[in-house]
Design a protein around this motif. Sequence first.
Motif, PDB file in Angstrom:
ATOM      1  N   GLU A  45      45.049  -0.103  41.063  1.00 11.12           N
ATOM      2  CA  GLU A  45      44.916   1.348  41.042  1.00 11.12           C
ATOM      3  C   GLU A  45      44.342   1.791  39.705  1.00 11.12           C
ATOM      4  OE1 GLU A  45      48.797   3.007  41.672  1.00 11.12           O
ATOM      5  OE2 GLU A  45      49.610   2.106  39.887  1.00 11.12           O
ATOM      6  N   LEU A  46      43.824   3.001  39.674  1.00  9.62           N
ATOM      7  CA  LEU A  46      43.331   3.571  38.427  1.00  9.62           C
ATOM      8  C   LEU A  46      44.530   4.056  37.628  1.00  9.62           C
ATOM      9  CD1 LEU A  46      40.314   5.722  39.672  1.00  9.62           C
ATOM     10  CD2 LEU A  46      40.224   3.592  38.388  1.00  9.62           C
ATOM     11  N   SER A  47      44.736   3.498  36.446  1.00 15.44           N
ATOM     12  CA  SER A  47      45.859   3.939  35.625  1.00 15.44           C
ATOM     13  C   SER A  47      45.614   3.595  34.165  1.00 15.44           C
ATOM     14  CB  SER A  47      47.164   3.305  36.098  1.00 15.44           C
ATOM     15  OG  SER A  47      47.090   1.909  36.041  1.00 15.44           O
ATOM     16  N   SER A  54      58.154   4.331  20.395  1.00 19.23           N
ATOM     17  CA  SER A  54      58.874   3.711  21.510  1.00 19.23           C
ATOM     18  C   SER A  54      58.669   4.450  22.827  1.00 19.23           C
ATOM     19  CB  SER A  54      60.368   3.663  21.190  1.00 19.23           C
ATOM     20  OG  SER A  54      60.878   4.982  21.081  1.00 19.23           O
ATOM     21  N   ARG A  55      57.876   5.492  22.842  1.00 19.47           N
ATOM     22  CA  ARG A  55      57.672   6.288  24.054  1.00 19.47           C
ATOM     23  C   ARG A  55      56.348   5.955  24.723  1.00 19.47           C
ATOM     24  NH1 ARG A  55      60.774  10.992  24.413  1.00 19.47           N
ATOM     25  NH2 ARG A  55      62.351  11.040  22.790  1.00 19.47           N
ATOM     26  N   SER A  56      56.317   6.120  26.026  1.00 22.58           N
ATOM     27  CA  SER A  56      55.072   5.883  26.746  1.00 22.58           C
ATOM     28  C   SER A  56      54.994   6.785  27.971  1.00 22.58           C
ATOM     29  CB  SER A  56      54.957   4.412  27.175  1.00 22.58           C
ATOM     30  OG  SER A  56      55.972   4.100  28.101  1.00 22.58           O
ATOM     31  N   VAL A  57      53.765   7.043  28.387  1.00 19.31           N
ATOM     32  CA  VAL A  57      53.477   7.818  29.587  1.00 19.31           C
ATOM     33  C   VAL A  57      52.385   7.086  30.344  1.00 19.31           C
ATOM     34  CG1 VAL A  57      52.635  10.007  30.517  1.00 19.31           C
ATOM     35  CG2 VAL A  57      54.076  10.003  28.482  1.00 19.31           C
ATOM     36  N   ARG A  58      52.597   6.891  31.629  1.00 18.14           N
ATOM     37  CA  ARG A  58      51.607   6.243  32.491  1.00 18.14           C
ATOM     38  C   ARG A  58      50.960   7.315  33.360  1.00 18.14           C
ATOM     39  NH1 ARG A  58      51.383   3.543  37.727  1.00 18.14           N
ATOM     40  NH2 ARG A  58      49.993   1.747  37.545  1.00 18.14           N
ATOM     41  N   VAL A  59      49.636   7.318  33.377  1.00 19.77           N
ATOM     42  CA  VAL A  59      48.876   8.268  34.178  1.00 19.77           C
ATOM     43  C   VAL A  59      48.102   7.463  35.215  1.00 19.77           C
ATOM     44  CG1 VAL A  59      47.153  10.109  34.143  1.00 19.77           C
ATOM     45  CG2 VAL A  59      48.651   9.765  32.156  1.00 19.77           C
ATOM     46  N   LEU A  72      52.051  11.331  36.829  1.00 17.86           N
ATOM     47  CA  LEU A  72      52.506  11.041  35.473  1.00 17.86           C
ATOM     48  C   LEU A  72      53.904  10.463  35.532  1.00 17.86           C
ATOM     49  CD1 LEU A  72      51.591  14.352  33.600  1.00 17.86           C
ATOM     50  CD2 LEU A  72      50.264  12.257  33.710  1.00 17.86           C
ATOM     51  N   ARG A  73      54.140   9.406  34.743  1.00 19.14           N
ATOM     52  CA  ARG A  73      55.485   8.825  34.665  1.00 19.14           C
ATOM     53  C   ARG A  73      55.789   8.465  33.218  1.00 19.14           C
ATOM     54  NH1 ARG A  73      56.356   4.975  39.917  1.00 19.14           N
ATOM     55  NH2 ARG A  73      55.228   6.306  41.352  1.00 19.14           N
ATOM     56  N   SER A  74      56.995   8.820  32.774  1.00 20.31           N
ATOM     57  CA  SER A  74      57.459   8.417  31.451  1.00 20.31           C
ATOM     58  C   SER A  74      58.830   7.793  31.608  1.00 20.31           C
ATOM     59  CB  SER A  74      57.528   9.613  30.498  1.00 20.31           C
ATOM     60  OG  SER A  74      58.591  10.470  30.847  1.00 20.31           O
ATOM     61  N   GLU A  75      59.322   7.162  30.531  1.00 17.47           N
ATOM     62  CA  GLU A  75      60.635   6.537  30.633  1.00 17.47           C
ATOM     63  C   GLU A  75      61.742   7.572  30.796  1.00 17.47           C
ATOM     64  OE1 GLU A  75      59.646   7.179  26.396  1.00 17.47           O
ATOM     65  OE2 GLU A  75      58.657   5.944  27.880  1.00 17.47           O
ATOM     66  N   ARG A  76      61.528   8.783  30.297  1.00 13.25           N
ATOM     67  CA  ARG A  76      62.536   9.839  30.437  1.00 13.25           C
ATOM     68  C   ARG A  76      62.435  10.529  31.783  1.00 13.25           C
ATOM     69  NH1 ARG A  76      65.166  12.431  25.710  1.00 13.25           N
ATOM     70  NH2 ARG A  76      65.022  10.858  24.108  1.00 13.25           N
ATOM     71  N   LEU A  93      51.999  18.031  29.217  1.00 13.56           N
ATOM     72  CA  LEU A  93      53.136  17.222  29.676  1.00 13.56           C
ATOM     73  C   LEU A  93      53.169  15.870  28.965  1.00 13.56           C
ATOM     74  CD1 LEU A  93      53.067  17.842  33.528  1.00 13.56           C
ATOM     75  CD2 LEU A  93      54.863  18.550  31.940  1.00 13.56           C
ATOM     76  N   ILE A  94      52.005  15.255  28.792  1.00 14.31           N
ATOM     77  CA  ILE A  94      51.924  13.960  28.113  1.00 14.31           C
ATOM     78  C   ILE A  94      52.352  14.101  26.656  1.00 14.31           C
ATOM     79  CG2 ILE A  94      50.318  12.195  27.273  1.00 14.31           C
ATOM     80  CD1 ILE A  94      48.725  12.711  29.923  1.00 14.31           C
ATOM     81  N   ILE A  95      51.825  15.098  25.971  1.00 10.39           N
ATOM     82  CA  ILE A  95      52.166  15.299  24.561  1.00 10.39           C
ATOM     83  C   ILE A  95      53.652  15.572  24.403  1.00 10.39           C
ATOM     84  CG2 ILE A  95      51.829  16.851  22.590  1.00 10.39           C
ATOM     85  CD1 ILE A  95      48.865  17.086  23.587  1.00 10.39           C
TER      86      ILE A  95
END
Length: 108
Positions: A45-47, A54-59, A72-76, A93-95
Amino acid sequence: MSVAAAADEWFALRARAEQLVAEANAGLAGRAPAVDLVDEAGTGELSFLLRHGSRSVRVSLGRHQRRGWVDLRSERQPRSGPVDPAGDSALDLIIDSLTPGRNGHDNG
């Protein structure tokens, strides 16, 4: 929206994210961890993944049959659900996910 329209918006979001990462890293200049942007490969998939400390966001581009969306997915927030990347709402949202305490608020 159609898969083609969602893919077009995903690519626009990816391009805007790359520009903002470059600007953020220039501003951080060794004062804080750099922001990383990593394209995922081999997932089918496109991601891409944005990381800061220590934070990350997957788009990613979500799709089912002939419908598509940006996810959008983050650990929180493991699953925020589809978002409309028009304007800068998805980037906000990402920021917020990557930088808790920005502007004096706990955004994480």
